[in-house]
Enzyme design. Structure first.
Site, PDB file in Angstrom:
ATOM      1  N   ARG A 226       0.849  -1.190   0.000  1.00  0.00           N
ATOM      2  CA  ARG A 226       0.000   0.000   0.000  1.00  0.00           C
ATOM      3  C   ARG A 226       0.885   1.240   0.000  1.00  0.00           C
ATOM      4  NH1 ARG A 226      -3.207  -2.894  -1.663  1.00  0.00           N
ATOM      5  NH2 ARG A 226      -5.339  -3.342  -0.941  1.00  0.00           N
ATOM      6  N   GLU A 255      -3.678   7.912  -5.654  1.00  0.00           N
ATOM      7  CA  GLU A 255      -3.891   7.207  -6.916  1.00  0.00           C
ATOM      8  C   GLU A 255      -5.150   7.745  -7.598  1.00  0.00           C
ATOM      9  OE1 GLU A 255      -3.905   2.970  -6.332  1.00  0.00           O
ATOM     10  OE2 GLU A 255      -1.913   2.955  -5.421  1.00  0.00           O
ATOM     11  N   HIS A 274      -0.892   0.098 -10.208  1.00  0.00           N
ATOM     12  CA  HIS A 274      -1.668  -0.762  -9.312  1.00  0.00           C
ATOM     13  C   HIS A 274      -2.341  -1.909 -10.074  1.00  0.00           C
ATOM     14  CE1 HIS A 274      -3.688  -0.557  -5.095  1.00  0.00           C
ATOM     15  NE2 HIS A 274      -3.460  -1.799  -5.454  1.00  0.00           N
TER      16      HIS A 274
END
Length: 314
Positions: A226, A255, A274
């Site tokens: 993360r 993000e 991601h």
């Protein structure tokens, strides 16, 4: 029993599910509908469509199955107040994510980005700076299913693995173990530093500039857990100062990463948006976890696989 999916599995996955549970009413939609949420007994979601407002309509909801590992975007307090059971697909990401990490490591070690650039230029050159993975040391932060799987693969390549978790308790496919408090002693030994830590208060900004300063100058730093692990300004400062050799980043504090963010243009940074867990088999594997839990649920059992503790964040 009404089970509401806020995404639509492929027909070859959906049809066998419906046939296997003929007494269940399945609703499949793309996106969340308030009308369906009000009627649902069970919700199957990726976990990003629920919020505090629409949870007010989930009056019949008793179980949320999250087809994802993280729950940080879910309204945890509202769910806990309603005593709704939550389970997820913990472990599902281990194969695609471990393969992604290994692919990036081998690409850097064997100079594949440089080779691809030479091909674009039609330039025949043997000046690639290549090294071997064998006899390296990897420090892996976070030792759940993903951390253990990448440890297993790295050991097969002759890599020494050092595992790091909160307790320092022994974990699978780790040659040695350390706890968070021992990071400063372990980091100088590592050629590769990999984080697959979840987002918790304890992991937020766990790595600081002092940690990067003790890394090897040619070390590969990889964050696949993360983005809260390190402040992006700190990370950018460490990269620009040459504190380590290469960064492979699949997650970020904010993000999507802004188009003008300096990380995009740094030559020793790989930005992976991601997507390391993505796989054509993702929903298939999710349903392999969901079906046994649904069988238990229909029998009135609550000891489902991967029940989550929302108060702890995982």
């Amino acid at each position: 029993m009404r089970i509401y999916f806020t995404f639509e599995p492929r027909p070859d996955l959906r049809d066998p599910l419906v046939a296997e549970f003929p007494h269940v009413d399945f609703i499949f939609e793309t996106g969340l509908s308030i009308d369906e949420l009000q009627r649902a007994d069970v919700l199957v979601t990726y976990g990003e469509d629920l919020n505090n407002e629409n949870m007010n309509y989930a009056t019949n909801l008793k179980w949320i199955f999250v087809a994802s590992a993280g729950i940080e975007k879910m309204p945890a307090q509202a769910i806990m107040e309603r005593n709704i059971l939550v389970s997820n697909v913990r472990g599902i990401h281990k194969t695609p994510m471990a393969e992604s990490m290994l692919a990036h490591i081998l690409a850097i070690k064997r100079a594949l980005p440089w080779i691809y650039e030479q091909q674009k230029k039609s330039e025949w050159s043997k000046k690639a700076k290549q090294s071997e993975l064998r006899d390296s040391t990897a420090l892996i932060l976070g030792l759940g299913a993903i951390g253990s799987e990448v440890g297993r693969l790295l050991q097969a390549f002759g890599v020494t693995t050092i595992g790091c978790n909160r307790s320092g308790k022994e974990a699978a496919y780790m040659d040695n173990m350390v706890c968070f408090d021992q990071l400063m002693e372990a980091l100088p030994k590592a050629d590769i530093v990999i984080s697959v830590l979840p987002k918790t208060d304890e992991t937020t900004h766990l790595l600081k500039l002092e940690h990067f300063k003790v890394m090897k100058s040619n070390a590969i730093f990889m964050n696949f857990g993360r983005g809260n692990l390190v402040e992006e300004d700190t990370l950018n400062q460490a990269i620009q100062a040459g504190e380590f050799g290469y960064a492979v980043l699949d997650v970020f504090e904010q993000e999507p990463l802004a188009a003008d963010h300096p990380l995009w243009s740094l030559p020793n940074v790989i930005v992976s948006p991601h997507i390391s867990s993505h796989s054509s088999r993702y929903v298939e594997r999710s349903l392999e976890i969901f079906k046994p839990s649904l069988e238990k649920w229909l029998r009135g059992e609550k000891d489902l696989d991967n029940v989550m503790d929302l108060s702890r964040g995982y």
